[in-house]
Motif scaffolding. Sequence first.
Motif, PDB file in Angstrom:
ATOM      1  N   PHE A 193       0.818  -1.214   0.000  1.00 15.43           N
ATOM      2  CA  PHE A 193       0.000   0.000   0.000  1.00 15.43           C
ATOM      3  C   PHE A 193       0.851   1.263   0.000  1.00 15.43           C
ATOM      4  O   PHE A 193       0.316   2.361  -0.064  1.00 15.43           O
ATOM      5  CB  PHE A 193      -0.945   0.005   1.202  1.00 15.43           C
ATOM      6  CG  PHE A 193      -2.044  -1.011   1.110  1.00 15.43           C
ATOM      7  CD1 PHE A 193      -3.215  -0.711   0.438  1.00 15.43           C
ATOM      8  CD2 PHE A 193      -1.905  -2.274   1.666  1.00 15.43           C
ATOM      9  CE1 PHE A 193      -4.232  -1.648   0.335  1.00 15.43           C
ATOM     10  CE2 PHE A 193      -2.909  -3.210   1.570  1.00 15.43           C
ATOM     11  CZ  PHE A 193      -4.085  -2.899   0.898  1.00 15.43           C
ATOM     12  N   VAL A 194       2.159   1.109   0.127  1.00 18.09           N
ATOM     13  CA  VAL A 194       3.077   2.248   0.055  1.00 18.09           C
ATOM     14  C   VAL A 194       3.737   2.198  -1.325  1.00 18.09           C
ATOM     15  O   VAL A 194       4.538   1.319  -1.612  1.00 18.09           O
ATOM     16  CB  VAL A 194       4.139   2.197   1.163  1.00 18.09           C
ATOM     17  CG1 VAL A 194       5.037   3.428   1.095  1.00 18.09           C
ATOM     18  CG2 VAL A 194       3.478   2.092   2.526  1.00 18.09           C
ATOM     19  N   SER A 195       3.387   3.142  -2.180  1.00 18.55           N
ATOM     20  CA  SER A 195       3.882   3.135  -3.549  1.00 18.55           C
ATOM     21  C   SER A 195       5.341   3.573  -3.611  1.00 18.55           C
ATOM     22  O   SER A 195       5.881   4.150  -2.652  1.00 18.55           O
ATOM     23  CB  SER A 195       3.024   4.054  -4.426  1.00 18.55           C
ATOM     24  OG  SER A 195       3.177   5.401  -4.022  1.00 18.55           O
ATOM     25  N   GLY A 196       5.958   3.328  -4.751  1.00 17.35           N
ATOM     26  CA  GLY A 196       7.344   3.731  -4.956  1.00 17.35           C
ATOM     27  C   GLY A 196       7.572   5.223  -4.802  1.00 17.35           C
ATOM     28  O   GLY A 196       8.527   5.644  -4.129  1.00 17.35           O
ATOM     29  N   ALA A 374       9.787  -0.199   9.132  1.00 23.37           N
ATOM     30  CA  ALA A 374      10.846  -1.216   9.158  1.00 23.37           C
ATOM     31  C   ALA A 374      10.606  -2.280   8.100  1.00 23.37           C
ATOM     32  O   ALA A 374      11.546  -2.739   7.426  1.00 23.37           O
ATOM     33  CB  ALA A 374      10.913  -1.859  10.543  1.00 23.37           C
ATOM     34  N   LEU A 375       9.347  -2.670   7.935  1.00 20.90           N
ATOM     35  CA  LEU A 375       9.005  -3.641   6.891  1.00 20.90           C
ATOM     36  C   LEU A 375       9.340  -3.086   5.515  1.00 20.90           C
ATOM     37  O   LEU A 375       9.873  -3.801   4.652  1.00 20.90           O
ATOM     38  CB  LEU A 375       7.522  -3.994   6.993  1.00 20.90           C
ATOM     39  CG  LEU A 375       6.948  -4.895   5.902  1.00 20.90           C
ATOM     40  CD1 LEU A 375       7.649  -6.242   5.893  1.00 20.90           C
ATOM     41  CD2 LEU A 375       5.451  -5.073   6.090  1.00 20.90           C
ATOM     42  N   LEU A 376       9.062  -1.826   5.310  1.00 17.58           N
ATOM     43  CA  LEU A 376       9.362  -1.184   4.033  1.00 17.58           C
ATOM     44  C   LEU A 376      10.863  -1.189   3.769  1.00 17.58           C
ATOM     45  O   LEU A 376      11.313  -1.471   2.646  1.00 17.58           O
ATOM     46  CB  LEU A 376       8.823   0.239   4.038  1.00 17.58           C
ATOM     47  CG  LEU A 376       8.879   1.023   2.728  1.00 17.58           C
ATOM     48  CD1 LEU A 376       8.029   0.351   1.663  1.00 17.58           C
ATOM     49  CD2 LEU A 376       8.423   2.453   2.944  1.00 17.58           C
ATOM     50  N   VAL A 491       3.033  13.540  -7.941  1.00 19.03           N
ATOM     51  CA  VAL A 491       2.239  14.253  -6.935  1.00 19.03           C
ATOM     52  C   VAL A 491       2.351  13.601  -5.559  1.00 19.03           C
ATOM     53  O   VAL A 491       2.711  14.272  -4.577  1.00 19.03           O
ATOM     54  CB  VAL A 491       0.771  14.373  -7.389  1.00 19.03           C
ATOM     55  CG1 VAL A 491      -0.067  15.029  -6.301  1.00 19.03           C
ATOM     56  CG2 VAL A 491       0.680  15.158  -8.686  1.00 19.03           C
ATOM     57  N   PRO A 492       2.056  12.286  -5.403  1.00 19.17           N
ATOM     58  CA  PRO A 492       2.216  11.697  -4.065  1.00 19.17           C
ATOM     59  C   PRO A 492       3.657  11.693  -3.591  1.00 19.17           C
ATOM     60  O   PRO A 492       3.913  11.817  -2.386  1.00 19.17           O
ATOM     61  CB  PRO A 492       1.676  10.272  -4.229  1.00 19.17           C
ATOM     62  CG  PRO A 492       1.724   9.993  -5.680  1.00 19.17           C
ATOM     63  CD  PRO A 492       1.503  11.301  -6.359  1.00 19.17           C
ATOM     64  N   GLY A 493       4.625  11.561  -4.513  1.00 23.08           N
ATOM     65  CA  GLY A 493       6.026  11.589  -4.117  1.00 23.08           C
ATOM     66  C   GLY A 493       6.438  12.942  -3.566  1.00 23.08           C
ATOM     67  O   GLY A 493       7.076  13.034  -2.504  1.00 23.08           O
ATOM     68  N   GLN A 517      -3.678   6.690  -1.574  1.00 20.87           N
ATOM     69  CA  GLN A 517      -4.840   5.807  -1.644  1.00 20.87           C
ATOM     70  C   GLN A 517      -6.033   6.517  -2.278  1.00 20.87           C
ATOM     71  O   GLN A 517      -6.841   5.891  -2.982  1.00 20.87           O
ATOM     72  CB  GLN A 517      -5.210   5.311  -0.244  1.00 20.87           C
ATOM     73  CG  GLN A 517      -4.134   4.490   0.432  1.00 20.87           C
ATOM     74  CD  GLN A 517      -3.621   3.360  -0.432  1.00 20.87           C
ATOM     75  OE1 GLN A 517      -4.391   2.567  -0.981  1.00 20.87           O
ATOM     76  NE2 GLN A 517      -2.312   3.281  -0.582  1.00 20.87           N
ATOM     77  N   LEU A 518      -6.154   7.831  -2.056  1.00 19.65           N
ATOM     78  CA  LEU A 518      -7.225   8.590  -2.706  1.00 19.65           C
ATOM     79  C   LEU A 518      -7.039   8.599  -4.220  1.00 19.65           C
ATOM     80  O   LEU A 518      -8.017   8.524  -4.978  1.00 19.65           O
ATOM     81  CB  LEU A 518      -7.259  10.022  -2.164  1.00 19.65           C
ATOM     82  CG  LEU A 518      -7.747  10.192  -0.722  1.00 19.65           C
ATOM     83  CD1 LEU A 518      -7.663  11.650  -0.304  1.00 19.65           C
ATOM     84  CD2 LEU A 518      -9.182   9.679  -0.580  1.00 19.65           C
TER      85      LEU A 518
END
Length: 676
Positions: A193-196, A374-376, A491-493, A517-518
Amino acid sequence: MSTLENEVTFRRQTEINQNLEAQFHSSSTEFILITDHRTSKYKSLEQLEAAKLEDNSNDSCCSRYARNICRMKTLKNRLPILKWLPKYRPSDALGDLIAGLTVGLTVIPQGLAYSGVVGLPAQYGLYGSFMGCFMYVLFGTCKDNTIGSTAVASLMTYQFAKGSWQRSVLLTFLTGFIELLMAAFKLGSLVEFVSGPVSAGFTSAVALIVSTSQMKYILGVNSDGASFLQRWISMIKDINNIRLADSCLGCACIILLLAMRYLGRLSIGPKDRAQCNWLQRIINHLIKFMGISRNATVVIATTVMAMHLESSGSNPFVLTGYIPPGLPSLALPPFSVEPQPGNATAGIPAVPGETFLEMVQSLGYGLIVVPLIALLESVSVCKAFAKGKQIDITQEMVATGVANIANSLFSGYRSNSGLARSAINNASGCRTSMSNFYIGLVVVLALSFLTEYFAFIPRAVLAAILISAVIFQVQYQIIMPMWRSKRSDLVPGILAFITCLVLPLEIGILVAIAANQLFILYHSARPKVTLEQLETEQGIRFVKITPDRCLIFPSVEFVRNMVLKSGSKTTLPVVIDCTYIYAADFTAAKVISSMVDDFRRRQQKIIFFNLKPSVVSIFEGLNTRLVLCYNMHALSQELQPNGQHSQSVESMDQVEDGNATDCVSMASTMSLAKTS
């Protein structure tokens, strides 16, 4: 008419209508339901066999789970050392020893420096740098991965523990257990759910924040505030108190470290190493070692210089100071804080007491954010060195969780996977995870015998080591590829980068993830809908509508409006090509039911072509009367004007009983048509 005769007729009709079929693109007869989805009487042999096995199985879920745990395969998956240790060779041991010693020379100065980011004394950076390595030997799956202090882990610990060693150790202990729970419930997919772009923006912001936190040691000024901007404003206001000696030493060390990093990539002689003579190979190895061990080289040189100046009484630098010798004692993490009186004369503030619940409350949602970050980090490191192999995310969570629990038992704070250290480990020729053992051993030896010399390390040098390491985590290089590929991903970055700099780090990353997510929800709420007007061989015209994705609550209202708008402009039958509709939900079922009623009230046909049985069962939960077709023959028959087409029935039992209903289903070649 027999089933076989009906199938032959279907095939002949398919040949006649092949031009119409071609216009349906992906909606071909490759997907033909062989059995009627409304009856269990004609299940496939595979379904019957599976049902039989399920009925005959008397084992409970717990017994099957216990049996799987006791299998040797499961044991090897949870203790990966059992896989590679029987194959361990002397050549592997030599490669791991060289890599471990090389990385260990990097871990020691970085551990001392990262403790300043957390706001703790220097020894705590080393306390958290050896037990995690030992545990990863047993539980780790990536041979190149190393566990220790990182910029992200240190900064997140500071954000939630606020410089208290008790809260830092408790955070390490609790987040380790939370990671084990995440592994038990297989929550590794949360990282998806966490994009690049969000990850790149977050990592870049962390690099700048960590660099800013170390500038106070180079400039010798005060740095207060919780965010990037507040710290810079504070340092600018106190710029009159700058320490020139520390500033010159720190800047010189940064330049020297960057030059040595670049030097380590150079080589002499032919590009093909096999063609180099022995002298060229030795020189190339020396150059490479100097580049890799640059941190230790600079620390040793500046420490010797500071010791000489200190002995002569003319030392102008701020030193690290006293570090307790020896290893920390084994003990449970502090579950409460005893109140301690302050000393106004010495400038020591009073420490208020805290209960366990108050400590947990002060850590807040850091107990959730820290394991996710930490997982990321772990996934990023493992992917970088996977070389196409599958990554066991669950086992990596187990390894990181056990490593942090072990760290907390020796007063260490949070440790994660480090990409820079892992890159050095890989470049040094590590063969297995055993290199982590030698890294931990180097730290243990340093704590046992070298702490009296660590006191003479200038703080500006440690800050320079940290800045020269994290500055390369600013991922500016992905901007142009992202611009050429899909500009909206910027934009999200950029949002993640700016919010993490302006707001507290944990709030910034949550805001960026929510915004991303939006974007995804908006994209899923606006599917592409193709409208076409087609004609059968019999000259019957109809409107074909093709949504390009599943029907779920964000998108179903948009699709409904498109269908109603198209249907209201004509009296032609409407065929919805459902080839790409692989899922639906209750909201979609309600909307589809309402839409079918609208078409029935104005006596206009609406036909669902190739609707998957799993989706049909969702729609039927609301007793929606659908007209279904799964092949071109059925569709052509259903498009006939009222009174001219043959009706399909739900199963052969209803043909025999004469209980055909208005809700027709041409679902398969087994569905027979009534003939006069």
